[in-house]
Design an enzyme around this catalytic site. Structure first.
Site, PDB file in Angstrom:
ATOM      1  N   LYS A  20       0.703 -19.491 -86.894  1.00  0.00           N
ATOM      2  CA  LYS A  20       0.080 -18.211 -87.245  1.00  0.00           C
ATOM      3  C   LYS A  20       0.526 -17.101 -86.297  1.00  0.00           C
ATOM      4  O   LYS A  20       0.841 -15.990 -86.719  1.00  0.00           O
ATOM      5  CB  LYS A  20      -1.446 -18.355 -87.181  1.00  0.00           C
ATOM      6  CG  LYS A  20      -2.220 -17.040 -87.276  1.00  0.00           C
ATOM      7  CD  LYS A  20      -3.711 -17.276 -87.169  1.00  0.00           C
ATOM      8  CE  LYS A  20      -4.304 -16.797 -85.888  1.00  0.00           C
ATOM      9  NZ  LYS A  20      -4.821 -15.430 -85.944  1.00  0.00           N
ATOM     10  N   ASN A  21       0.574 -17.411 -84.983  1.00  0.00           N
ATOM     11  CA  ASN A  21       0.858 -16.373 -83.993  1.00  0.00           C
ATOM     12  C   ASN A  21       2.327 -15.953 -83.968  1.00  0.00           C
ATOM     13  O   ASN A  21       2.684 -15.018 -83.266  1.00  0.00           O
ATOM     14  CB  ASN A  21       0.419 -16.834 -82.596  1.00  0.00           C
ATOM     15  CG  ASN A  21      -1.105 -16.859 -82.470  1.00  0.00           C
ATOM     16  OD1 ASN A  21      -1.806 -16.331 -83.320  1.00  0.00           O
ATOM     17  ND2 ASN A  21      -1.601 -17.484 -81.425  1.00  0.00           N
TER      18      ASN A  21
ATOM     19  N   ARG B 253      -6.914  -8.012 -85.759  1.00  0.00           N
ATOM     20  CA  ARG B 253      -6.341  -7.253 -84.651  1.00  0.00           C
ATOM     21  C   ARG B 253      -4.830  -7.115 -84.728  1.00  0.00           C
ATOM     22  O   ARG B 253      -4.287  -6.058 -84.447  1.00  0.00           O
ATOM     23  CB  ARG B 253      -6.699  -7.928 -83.333  1.00  0.00           C
ATOM     24  CG  ARG B 253      -8.159  -7.984 -83.022  1.00  0.00           C
ATOM     25  CD  ARG B 253      -8.368  -8.354 -81.583  1.00  0.00           C
ATOM     26  NE  ARG B 253      -7.580  -7.492 -80.734  1.00  0.00           N
ATOM     27  CZ  ARG B 253      -7.973  -6.315 -80.287  1.00  0.00           C
ATOM     28  NH1 ARG B 253      -9.157  -5.871 -80.582  1.00  0.00           N
ATOM     29  NH2 ARG B 253      -7.180  -5.582 -79.531  1.00  0.00           N
TER      30      ARG B 253
ATOM     31  N   CYS C  87     -13.273  -8.111 -82.020  1.00  0.00           N
ATOM     32  CA  CYS C  87     -12.956  -9.526 -81.969  1.00  0.00           C
ATOM     33  C   CYS C  87     -14.002 -10.097 -81.036  1.00  0.00           C
ATOM     34  O   CYS C  87     -14.255  -9.535 -79.975  1.00  0.00           O
ATOM     35  CB  CYS C  87     -11.556  -9.745 -81.428  1.00  0.00           C
ATOM     36  SG  CYS C  87     -11.112 -11.466 -81.447  1.00  0.00           S
TER      37      CYS C  87
ATOM     38  N   ARG D 245     -10.048  -7.022 -75.356  1.00  0.00           N
ATOM     39  CA  ARG D 245      -8.644  -7.030 -75.785  1.00  0.00           C
ATOM     40  C   ARG D 245      -8.154  -5.625 -76.140  1.00  0.00           C
ATOM     41  O   ARG D 245      -7.808  -5.349 -77.287  1.00  0.00           O
ATOM     42  CB  ARG D 245      -8.484  -7.974 -76.988  1.00  0.00           C
ATOM     43  CG  ARG D 245      -8.938  -9.369 -76.682  1.00  0.00           C
ATOM     44  CD  ARG D 245      -8.998 -10.236 -77.892  1.00  0.00           C
ATOM     45  NE  ARG D 245      -7.728 -10.810 -78.237  1.00  0.00           N
ATOM     46  CZ  ARG D 245      -7.546 -11.664 -79.228  1.00  0.00           C
ATOM     47  NH1 ARG D 245      -8.566 -12.033 -79.958  1.00  0.00           N
ATOM     48  NH2 ARG D 245      -6.377 -12.153 -79.497  1.00  0.00           N
TER      49      ARG D 245
ATOM     50  N   VAL E  44      -6.076  -1.939 -76.489  1.00  0.00           N
ATOM     51  CA  VAL E  44      -4.700  -1.638 -76.911  1.00  0.00           C
ATOM     52  C   VAL E  44      -4.018  -0.674 -75.938  1.00  0.00           C
ATOM     53  O   VAL E  44      -2.951  -0.155 -76.228  1.00  0.00           O
ATOM     54  CB  VAL E  44      -4.674  -1.050 -78.344  1.00  0.00           C
ATOM     55  CG1 VAL E  44      -5.134  -2.089 -79.352  1.00  0.00           C
ATOM     56  CG2 VAL E  44      -5.514   0.206 -78.446  1.00  0.00           C
TER      57      VAL E  44
ATOM     58  N   LEU F 122      -2.335  -1.086 -73.214  1.00  0.00           N
ATOM     59  CA  LEU F 122      -0.991  -1.458 -72.766  1.00  0.00           C
ATOM     60  C   LEU F 122       0.040  -1.275 -73.885  1.00  0.00           C
ATOM     61  O   LEU F 122       1.207  -0.967 -73.621  1.00  0.00           O
ATOM     62  CB  LEU F 122      -0.973  -2.903 -72.257  1.00  0.00           C
ATOM     63  CG  LEU F 122      -1.831  -3.169 -71.009  1.00  0.00           C
ATOM     64  CD1 LEU F 122      -1.782  -4.635 -70.612  1.00  0.00           C
ATOM     65  CD2 LEU F 122      -1.392  -2.291 -69.835  1.00  0.00           C
TER      66      LEU F 122
ATOM     67  N   ASP G 290      -6.283 -20.726 -76.150  1.00  0.00           N
ATOM     68  CA  ASP G 290      -6.627 -21.079 -77.532  1.00  0.00           C
ATOM     69  C   ASP G 290      -6.942 -22.565 -77.717  1.00  0.00           C
ATOM     70  O   ASP G 290      -7.304 -22.982 -78.813  1.00  0.00           O
ATOM     71  CB  ASP G 290      -5.489 -20.672 -78.488  1.00  0.00           C
ATOM     72  CG  ASP G 290      -5.514 -19.190 -78.815  1.00  0.00           C
ATOM     73  OD1 ASP G 290      -6.466 -18.510 -78.426  1.00  0.00           O
ATOM     74  OD2 ASP G 290      -4.573 -18.712 -79.485  1.00  0.00           O
TER      75      ASP G 290
ATOM     76  N   ILE H  40      -8.407 -15.952 -69.165  1.00  0.00           N
ATOM     77  CA  ILE H  40      -7.721 -14.983 -70.033  1.00  0.00           C
ATOM     78  C   ILE H  40      -8.697 -14.002 -70.687  1.00  0.00           C
ATOM     79  O   ILE H  40      -8.521 -12.797 -70.629  1.00  0.00           O
ATOM     80  CB  ILE H  40      -6.911 -15.704 -71.131  1.00  0.00           C
ATOM     81  CG1 ILE H  40      -6.047 -16.827 -70.539  1.00  0.00           C
ATOM     82  CG2 ILE H  40      -6.055 -14.715 -71.919  1.00  0.00           C
ATOM     83  CD1 ILE H  40      -4.833 -16.405 -69.760  1.00  0.00           C
TER      84      ILE H  40
ATOM     85  N   ARG I  96      -8.982 -18.638 -91.081  1.00  0.00           N
ATOM     86  CA  ARG I  96      -8.049 -17.655 -90.518  1.00  0.00           C
ATOM     87  C   ARG I  96      -6.874 -18.342 -89.822  1.00  0.00           C
ATOM     88  O   ARG I  96      -5.805 -17.755 -89.709  1.00  0.00           O
ATOM     89  CB  ARG I  96      -8.763 -16.750 -89.510  1.00  0.00           C
ATOM     90  CG  ARG I  96      -9.715 -15.741 -90.129  1.00  0.00           C
ATOM     91  CD  ARG I  96     -10.278 -14.830 -89.053  1.00  0.00           C
ATOM     92  NE  ARG I  96      -9.216 -14.383 -88.175  1.00  0.00           N
ATOM     93  CZ  ARG I  96      -9.332 -14.246 -86.856  1.00  0.00           C
ATOM     94  NH1 ARG I  96     -10.462 -14.502 -86.255  1.00  0.00           N
ATOM     95  NH2 ARG I  96      -8.296 -13.840 -86.132  1.00  0.00           N
TER      96      ARG I  96
END
Length: 429
Positions: free
Chosen positions: A22-23, A102, A126, A131, A133, A135, A316, A338, A408
């Site tokens: 997925k990623n 996201r 999320c 998390r 944005v 950056l 994850d 993380i 998902r």
């Protein structure tokens, strides 16, 4: 609302095919916006997030054709997407689409690189922390974009196109690295990204971009160099196997006992997680066919783990490991470095009888001999699958509610597990 019903106590034996990642699939689909020619992606998983991104890309005028399995192909080869962004009719990504996922915010990079403008909604919530944005925006500004935030939208313009630059991320960011990489492919001159994320999915996207005519070197290391080109062409690319799905099923086998081949899995994508599983007492064997995981007789041994960016232990897989450690012989310690808020599965695991104590970002898990089935609720994508793992060994019946989180990120979860002997079924109300 669908639910998943599990009756615990069965060992897992057989073969589980590993789907495309997925990623990697999501940024690869977004990269299709960089070229007016067709990008063909093989081994794309059938997931809610992939379907949602198809809707988002369609809104920009991208034509996506999905082909199922070819005659004679094996069941599980994923789908093939033909992504054609010949005419981008709209450079706005609206809130009602972006708010659901996201990663869809990343369309800002190819739109800006190719069309020199984009208006993209700030991403939706999320559950696992902020998390931000910032950056991603910093990287685009370095490349010469003019950026304003107005009414919840990021409005980006680069009238003469983007220009190569030095981008030094203050902390490792996967999304920032994806955005900088895609945007820089069509920028004038050379871009150097330092402190880049090293995840295998970034290397997969860079490989695909290079096949499209980009000039990217160093992907998969902390320093990526991109020589800008004027345009990219179409290509065909196969999405790499999903290391998080691989690790999840490996932990399910370690939890239940049994012997399963994770077909198509690649050990180098998750070596640190496999090392932890070996420590916990699983027997892991890699071959040309994939990764074989077995646990015979011996109990689960406790481990101490901190999550870290690749090649460290993936955040994850943290929830799945915690479920496994709930049945270990002794005390385990898991530190989450993380994301904040990434312990929401703790209170749900406690419903099975798990003994977990939180102190800041470290969880101490005192293993017990038997979990008991319970009604539980999925809170986010990875946490929800930890409840499935616990349910596979818990005495009696477990009902997992709000399973849309699972859809998902896990393709045909119940089918894959029941094919190996688990008593698991989806109940649609």
């Amino acid at each position: 609302m669908d639910r998943i019903r599990i009756v615990g106590g069965s060992k897992l034996n057989g073969t589980i095919p590993i789907s495309g990642a997925k990623n990697a699939a999501l940024p690869l689909m977004i990269a299709g916006l960089l070229s007016e020619e067709t990008l063909i992606l093989d081994n794309v998983p059938r997931l809610a997030d992939v379907a949602q991104l198809q809707r988002i890309l369609g809104n920009h005028g991208v034509d996506i054709m999905s082909a199922g399995k070819r005659p004679g192909a094996q069941e599980y080869q994923g789908q093939t997407l033909h992504i054609s962004a010949a005419d981008i009719i709209d450079t706005t990504a609206p809130y009602e689409l972006v708010s659901r996922m996201r990663a869809s915010f990343w369309v800002i990079a190819p739109l800006l690189a190719r069309m020199h403008e984009a208006k993209v909604s700030l991403p939706g919530g999320c559950a696992i922390g902020t998390r931000p944005v910032d950056l991603l925006i910093m990287a685009l500004e370095k490349l010469g974009a003019e950026i304003a935030i107005d009414g919840g939208y990021v409005i980006a313009k680069a009238p003469g196109g983007l220009k190569g630059a030095a981008i030094d991320f203050p902390k490792v960011t996967v999304s920032g690295t994806h955005v900088a990489l895609m945007a820089a492919t069509l920028a004038k001159g050379t871009t150097v990204i330092t402190n880049a994320a090293c995840e295998p999915e970034i290397l997969d996207v860079a490989d695909c971009l290079n096949k499209m005519g980009a000039r990217v070197t160093g992907a998969g290391t902390p320093r990526i160099v991109i020589e800008g080109v004027t345009k990219l062409h179409g290509t065909r690319h196969t999405v790499l196997p999903d290391r998080i799905e691989t690790g999840t099923y490996a932990m399910a086998v370690a939890m239940t006992g049994g012997d399963v081949l994770l077909a198509g899995a690649r050990p180098e994508l998750l070596q640190s997680a496999l090392d932890v599983l070996t420590q916990a007492g699983a027997v892991i064997t890699a071959s040309n066919e994939g990764i074989r995981v077995a646990r015979n007789g011996a109990g689960i041994q406790p481990v101490t783990v901190s999550t870290a960016p690749f090649p460290g232990f993936p955040t994850d897989l943290q929830a799945q490991l915690m479920a496994l450690m709930a049945c270990a012989k002794g005390s385990s310690h898991i530190t989450e470095t993380i994301f904040e808020n990434r312990f929401m599965h703790v209170q749900e695991l406690a419903r099975f009888g798990a003994r977990i104590h939180l102190n800041g970002e470290t969880a101490t898990i005192d293993g017990i001999a038997k979990l008991r089935g319970a009604p539980v609720m999925a809170t986010d994508l990875r946490a929800s699958v930890s409840l499935v793992i616990a349910g596979l060994v818990a005495e009696g019946e477990t009902m997992v509610n709000r399973v849309y989180h699972l859809d998902r990120g896990f393709e045909r979860l119940e089918e894959k597990l029941s094919g190996c002997g688990a008593s698991i079924e989806r109940i649609s109300d």
